[in-house]
Design an enzyme around this catalytic site. Structure first.
Site, short mmCIF file in Angstrom:
data_model
loop_
_atom_site.label_atom_id
_atom_site.label_comp_id
_atom_site.label_asym_id
_atom_site.label_seq_id
_atom_site.Cartn_x
_atom_site.Cartn_y
_atom_site.Cartn_z
N HIS A 119 0.62 5.18 1.17
CA HIS A 119 -0.14 6.16 1.94
C HIS A 119 -0.04 7.51 1.22
CE1 HIS A 119 0.00 3.91 5.93
NE2 HIS A 119 1.03 3.35 5.32
N HIS A 152 0.84 -1.21 0.00
CA HIS A 152 0.00 0.00 0.00
C HIS A 152 0.87 1.24 0.00
CE1 HIS A 152 0.62 -1.38 4.14
NE2 HIS A 152 0.62 -0.10 4.51
#
Ligand code: 5GP
Ligand code: ZN
Length: 153
Positions: free
Chosen positions: A105, A103
């Site tokens: 951010h 992921h």
């Protein structure tokens, strides 16, 4: 597989989504460092950025799309509610990785005198679900505006 982000992709656990296509999902972080904190994930389960197999050009294309979408989300947050943004990706426990599904951010930043910027989870907690949903709605609208202006994907 016991992966919280795979469960979010499969709609087995709820999330506040701001963008989705065949390869990528963007949603609000449940414990935001700042209001409007977005997580961008591939739909394929790769443990980290370092773990992406690049033998297949389709996988490289997903990486490119993730990078492009980090641009789109950064543009959307700075055109709506934020003054700046950080892009953060943790590979490995020692780097602070807690969810082992790749992921990025996107952390909006605000000219509110809080320097250096915080990296503390929950620093930007919403005062209500309504406030959280208002951030998500602004993001959805602006992301789709940027995408139609740039017409790349
Ligand atoms: P990491 O520390 O691995 O870079 O970041 C993981 C992020 O995932 C954290 O910021 C955490 O708040 C977020 N997170 C963990 N579980 C959930 C969840 O169930 N839903 C959402 N929306 N975010 C989550
Ligand atoms: Zn996963």
């Amino acid at each position: 597989m016991d992966c919280v982000f795979c469960k979010i992709i499969a709609n087995e656990i709820p999330s506040v989504k701001v963008y989705e296509d065949d390869h990528i999902l963007a949603f609000l972080d449940i414990n935001p460092i700042e209001k409007g904190h977005v997580l961008l994930i591939p739909k394929k389960h790769w443990e980290s950025l370092a773990a992406v197999p690049v033998a297949d050009s389709a996988d490289v294309a997903v990486l490119e799309e993730l990078t492009y979408m980090s641009h789109v989300v950064s543009k959307a947050v700075t055109r709506t509610f934020a003054n700046g943004a950080n892009l953060l990706q943790a590979t490995g426990k020692c780097a602070g990785q807690t969810v082992f599904h790749l992921h990025f951010h996107v952390i909006p930043r605000y000219d509110d005198g809080s320097t250096p910027p915080s990296f503390e989870s929950g620093h930007g907690a919403y005062s209500s679900n309504e406030e959280r949903d208002a951030y998500a709605e602004k993001l959805r609208k602006e992301i789709s505006k940027v995408l139609s202006e740039e017409a790349i994907i």
